[in-house]
Motif scaffolding. Structure first.
Motif, PDB file in Angstrom:
ATOM      1  N   TYR A 131       0.816  -1.150   0.033  1.00  0.00           N
ATOM      2  CA  TYR A 131      -0.070  -0.226   0.017  1.00  0.00           C
ATOM      3  C   TYR A 131       0.898   1.076  -0.095  1.00  0.00           C
ATOM      4  N   LYS A 132       0.420   2.140  -0.893  1.00  0.00           N
ATOM      5  CA  LYS A 132       1.318   3.404  -0.695  1.00  0.00           C
ATOM      6  C   LYS A 132       0.269   4.600  -0.419  1.00  0.00           C
ATOM      7  N   GLY A 133       0.667   5.300   0.429  1.00  0.00           N
ATOM      8  CA  GLY A 133      -0.080   6.549   0.934  1.00  0.00           C
ATOM      9  C   GLY A 133       0.470   7.616   1.560  1.00  0.00           C
ATOM     10  N   GLU A 134      -0.427   8.531   1.923  1.00  0.00           N
ATOM     11  CA  GLU A 134      -0.245   9.923   2.796  1.00  0.00           C
ATOM     12  C   GLU A 134      -0.662   9.700   4.138  1.00  0.00           C
ATOM     13  N   TRP A 135       0.614  10.125   5.185  1.00  0.00           N
ATOM     14  CA  TRP A 135      -0.074   9.958   6.434  1.00  0.00           C
ATOM     15  C   TRP A 135      -0.049  11.546   6.848  1.00  0.00           C
ATOM     16  N   THR A 136      -1.354  11.888   7.694  1.00  0.00           N
ATOM     17  CA  THR A 136      -1.368  13.261   8.393  1.00  0.00           C
ATOM     18  C   THR A 136      -1.228  12.946   9.545  1.00  0.00           C
ATOM     19  N   VAL A 137      -0.007  13.491  10.318  1.00  0.00           N
ATOM     20  CA  VAL A 137       0.253  13.368  11.689  1.00  0.00           C
ATOM     21  C   VAL A 137      -0.165  14.706  12.609  1.00  0.00           C
ATOM     22  N   TYR A 138      -1.061  14.240  13.885  1.00  0.00           N
ATOM     23  CA  TYR A 138      -1.467  15.171  14.600  1.00  0.00           C
ATOM     24  C   TYR A 138      -0.877  15.011  16.031  1.00  0.00           C
ATOM     25  N   ARG A 139      -0.003  15.749  16.588  1.00  0.00           N
ATOM     26  CA  ARG A 139       0.382  15.766  18.075  1.00  0.00           C
ATOM     27  C   ARG A 139      -0.629  16.548  18.895  1.00  0.00           C
ATOM     28  N   THR A 140      -0.749  15.957  19.974  1.00  0.00           N
ATOM     29  CA  THR A 140      -1.468  16.659  21.266  1.00  0.00           C
ATOM     30  C   THR A 140      -0.772  17.588  21.941  1.00  0.00           C
ATOM     31  N   SER A 141      -1.276  18.831  22.406  1.00  0.00           N
ATOM     32  CA  SER A 141      -0.755  19.549  23.250  1.00  0.00           C
ATOM     33  C   SER A 141      -0.184  19.052  24.795  1.00  0.00           C
ATOM     34  N   THR A 142      -0.779  17.826  25.088  1.00  0.00           N
ATOM     35  CA  THR A 142      -0.432  17.262  26.336  1.00  0.00           C
ATOM     36  C   THR A 142       0.934  17.013  26.399  1.00  0.00           C
ATOM     37  N   PHE A 143       1.758  16.602  25.430  1.00  0.00           N
ATOM     38  CA  PHE A 143       3.135  16.153  25.361  1.00  0.00           C
ATOM     39  C   PHE A 143       3.863  16.825  24.626  1.00  0.00           C
ATOM     40  N   LEU A 144       3.602  18.078  24.251  1.00  0.00           N
ATOM     41  CA  LEU A 144       4.381  18.995  23.651  1.00  0.00           C
ATOM     42  C   LEU A 144       4.999  20.262  24.653  1.00  0.00           C
ATOM     43  N   ASP A 145       6.313  20.284  24.196  1.00  0.00           N
ATOM     44  CA  ASP A 145       7.222  21.176  25.112  1.00  0.00           C
ATOM     45  C   ASP A 145       6.275  22.714  25.368  1.00  0.00           C
ATOM     46  N   GLY A 146       6.257  23.342  26.326  1.00  0.00           N
ATOM     47  CA  GLY A 146       5.813  24.680  26.401  1.00  0.00           C
ATOM     48  C   GLY A 146       4.437  24.437  26.660  1.00  0.00           C
ATOM     49  N   ASP A 147       3.791  23.564  26.781  1.00  0.00           N
ATOM     50  CA  ASP A 147       2.223  23.432  27.124  1.00  0.00           C
ATOM     51  C   ASP A 147       2.236  22.983  28.324  1.00  0.00           C
ATOM     52  N   ASN A 148       0.892  23.846  29.225  1.00  0.00           N
ATOM     53  CA  ASN A 148       0.757  23.477  30.360  1.00  0.00           C
ATOM     54  C   ASN A 148      -0.729  22.588  30.432  1.00  0.00           C
ATOM     55  N   ASP A 149      -0.835  21.829  29.550  1.00  0.00           N
ATOM     56  CA  ASP A 149      -1.909  20.972  29.443  1.00  0.00           C
ATOM     57  C   ASP A 149      -2.185  20.021  30.459  1.00  0.00           C
ATOM     58  N   ASP A 150      -2.937  20.090  31.559  1.00  0.00           N
ATOM     59  CA  ASP A 150      -3.022  18.831  32.514  1.00  0.00           C
ATOM     60  C   ASP A 150      -3.618  17.545  32.163  1.00  0.00           C
ATOM     61  N   GLY A 151      -4.282  17.629  30.937  1.00  0.00           N
ATOM     62  CA  GLY A 151      -4.914  16.273  30.577  1.00  0.00           C
ATOM     63  C   GLY A 151      -6.139  16.104  30.721  1.00  0.00           C
ATOM     64  N   ASN A 152      -6.741  16.888  31.631  1.00  0.00           N
ATOM     65  CA  ASN A 152      -8.169  16.788  32.072  1.00  0.00           C
ATOM     66  C   ASN A 152      -9.259  17.538  30.966  1.00  0.00           C
ATOM     67  N   ARG A 163      -1.123  19.888  13.980  1.00  0.00           N
ATOM     68  CA  ARG A 163      -1.048  19.026  12.504  1.00  0.00           C
ATOM     69  C   ARG A 163       0.410  19.492  11.928  1.00  0.00           C
ATOM     70  N   GLU A 164       1.052  18.340  11.498  1.00  0.00           N
ATOM     71  CA  GLU A 164       2.313  18.677  11.157  1.00  0.00           C
ATOM     72  C   GLU A 164       2.115  19.202   9.553  1.00  0.00           C
ATOM     73  N   ARG A 165       3.159  20.099   9.027  1.00  0.00           N
ATOM     74  CA  ARG A 165       2.990  20.859   8.086  1.00  0.00           C
ATOM     75  C   ARG A 165       2.665  20.063   6.676  1.00  0.00           C
ATOM     76  N   VAL A 166       3.512  19.013   6.628  1.00  0.00           N
ATOM     77  CA  VAL A 166       3.427  18.185   5.316  1.00  0.00           C
ATOM     78  C   VAL A 166       3.103  16.799   5.654  1.00  0.00           C
ATOM     79  N   ASN A 167       2.266  16.271   4.911  1.00  0.00           N
ATOM     80  CA  ASN A 167       1.839  14.767   5.029  1.00  0.00           C
ATOM     81  C   ASN A 167       3.331  13.758   4.559  1.00  0.00           C
ATOM     82  N   ARG A 168       3.397  12.707   5.332  1.00  0.00           N
ATOM     83  CA  ARG A 168       4.315  11.772   5.225  1.00  0.00           C
ATOM     84  C   ARG A 168       3.850  10.970   4.079  1.00  0.00           C
ATOM     85  N   LYS A 169       4.739  10.479   3.090  1.00  0.00           N
ATOM     86  CA  LYS A 169       4.692   9.349   2.070  1.00  0.00           C
ATOM     87  C   LYS A 169       5.176   8.003   2.538  1.00  0.00           C
ATOM     88  N   VAL A 170       4.407   7.199   2.749  1.00  0.00           N
ATOM     89  CA  VAL A 170       4.710   5.945   3.298  1.00  0.00           C
ATOM     90  C   VAL A 170       4.345   4.679   2.484  1.00  0.00           C
TER      91      VAL A 170
END
Length: 498
Positions: free
Chosen positions: A163-184, A191-198
């Motif tokens: 299979y050949k595809g494009e992956w769109t990656v989303y990261r959550t603020s819970t585990f990003l530096d500089g965020d004070n997200d308590d997870g509750n 969203r990452e700037r460009v899709n990965r080709k996989v």
């Protein structure tokens, strides 16, 4: 008789099930595999995957038991102690009549949740009968394992083709530096700037035979999944089409997105039984992998029990040459991307508290086509697949059949996200692992996608507490896309009837 449109509500008397099972299978509108057993009296044609409509339907196909009996009792004269079979056919006077309500009759069925035998029907002597019955049950479970294993390899993995595809990656603020997200509270998704080709491939490997060989052929087979970033050799024009490929944000977690395992290292047929969180049904499938959390020797657990330091689940729908799937990566705080331990080795450090919550770390949306890229630039090719995978976001009208999500408190831990390609996903951003939280209720992840004439919704429903990895059900609903609104369930969110 009259043809029922896809999505219409159908009811069949229990006495007609044996006559309609094959018809139902050939015009299947929804499938589900429940629990760990196959109905004893189901035709072999449908044993591996029960024909089961979504909550908008009410066809019941279940194994015979005292709670789902074909027997209808009615009054008989005092001098007649025998049960009367209301469905008796005078043309077949010797037809056996089995009363499933008879306490002396023990149904031969697979183990289901809460199954037990009353003391009155427990064998009084160890005559080997129970062992024989259990051997029969295990044989049926093994045959279903084989069916699931082969179906996943043939349908989802296309027997080892790429299979050949494009992956769109989303990261959550819970585990990003500089965020004070308590997870509750619901996290922000970055969203990452460009899709990965996989390029993704799943293939079989074969174990060396032992002296006694293998009882089942698939006992000597394993499935190995491989996912890698595209290279110039994967494109017709080589380097020219690699220009837009982005390796990620640069941190170690992002760089490892492609290749991160969401499945056992070597997948066996036994993994498809449900307690490992792996199963396929119709056009839908789900896989799972976990990293246990060490909580001290005082906690006894079985092979697939939690609590977990990390849990990765994947839910997908395949249709013809296309595949649409979502990958959800959960971590306990302290084992996230920016923490010291980011490997997949067992979390050996005891955590404060036995049952810490899992938080969503990232989500990856994979849009793929078989043996070709889902969209081309400056190419004179059929791009109908591209429109179905990258079209306007969101399933029409939202989820076709919203599943129950528990109390208001538990429901508040879910996110609903519209995705490009006419898809909608429902998933928890926080999963409590404490067995006493939310009255022990489980969790659900749903994906709704319309890749053509048929609209699909697949629901991954899991246990609660330490059994979090284990599937309660994997449910797939199908309805004609044009008629979906007409047949949309109005039950306010309910599980499929078993």
């Amino acid at each position: 008789g009259n043809q029922c449109p896809l999505g219409s509500k159908m009811r069949y008397p229990h006495t007609l099930l044996s006559l309609t099972a094959q018809t139902l299978f050939s015009n299947t509108i929804a499938f589900t595999f429940h629990g760990h057993s196959i109905p004893y009296n189901a035709p072999s044609l449908i044993q591996p995957s029960l024909v089961k409509p979504s909550s908008s339907y009410s066809v019941g196909v279940s194994s015979p038991s005292s709670s789902s009996s074909v027997l209808v009792r009615r009054a008989v004269p005092d001098d007649d102690d025998e049960d009367v079979n209301p469905y008796n056919d005078p043309n077949y006077p010797d037809l056996e009549f089995v009363n499933y309500d008879d306490p002396n009759y023990v149904v031969d069925q697979g183990i289901t949740e809460g199954e037990f035998l009353p003391a009155s029907v427990q064998p009084k002597e160890d005559d080997g009968t129970e062992e024989e019955i259990e051997a029969m049950r295990e044989d049926r479970r093994r045959r279903n394992d084989e069916f699931q294993f082969e179906t996943y390899h043939a349908d989802v993995l296309k027997s080892g083709e790429a299979y050949k595809g494009e992956w769109t990656v989303y990261r959550t603020s819970t585990f990003l530096d500089g965020d004070n997200d308590d997870g509750n509270a619901p996290p922000q998704l970055r969203r990452e700037r460009v899709n990965r080709k996989v390029v993704s491939v799943g293939k079989k490997i074969f174990l060396p035979e032992t002296e006694g060989e293998f009882e089942f052929r698939v006992d000597g087979e394993r499935i190995v999944n491989e996912e890698r970033s595209a290279t110039a050799d994967d494109f017709e024009d080589g380097e020219e089409e690699l220009d837009d490929i982005d390796a990620g944000s640069g941190d170690s977690y992002s760089l490892a997105t492609v290749g991160r395992r969401f499945w056992p290292e070597q997948m066996s047929a036994r993994d498809f039984r449900g307690d490992a969180g792996i199963m396929c049904v119709g056009n839908g499938y789900t896989i799972c992998d976990t990293v246990p959390l060490s909580v001290g020797e005082a906690v006894a657990r079985e092979e697939h029990d939690g609590p977990f330091a990390k849990m990765r689940t994947e839910l997908g729908i395949q249709y013809k040459r296309m595949r649409f799937r979502i990958k959800l990566d959960y971590c306990v705080k302290g084992f996230g991307p920016n923490d010291s331990d980011t490997s997949d080795k067992d979390a050996t450090t005891a955590f404060e508290g036995k049952y810490p919550a899992l938080h969503l770390c990232s989500m990856v949306v994979c849009r793929e086509t078989w043996e070709r890229w889902p969209r081309y630039q400056k190419k004179n090719v059929d791009e109908s697949d591209s429109d179905l995978l990258f079209g306007p976001p969101g399933a029409k009208g939202g989820l076709y059949d919203p599943p129950p999500v528990g109390s208001d408190e538990q429901g508040g831990q879910y996110m609903l996200l519209d995705l490009e390609g006419g898809a909608t996903a429902l998933f928890p951003y926080k999963i409590d692992q404490d067995p006493n939280t939310h009255s022990g209720n489980g969790w659900v992840t749903s994906l709704d996608w319309t890749p053509g004439r048929i609209r699909f919704q697949v629901d991954r429903k899991v246990m609660g507490g330490v059994k979090l990895r284990g599937l309660r059900t994997l449910e797939l609903s199908e309805v004609e896309a044009e008629s979906a609104e007409q047949w949309r369930p109005r039950d306010g969110g309910a599980d499929m009837r078993r």
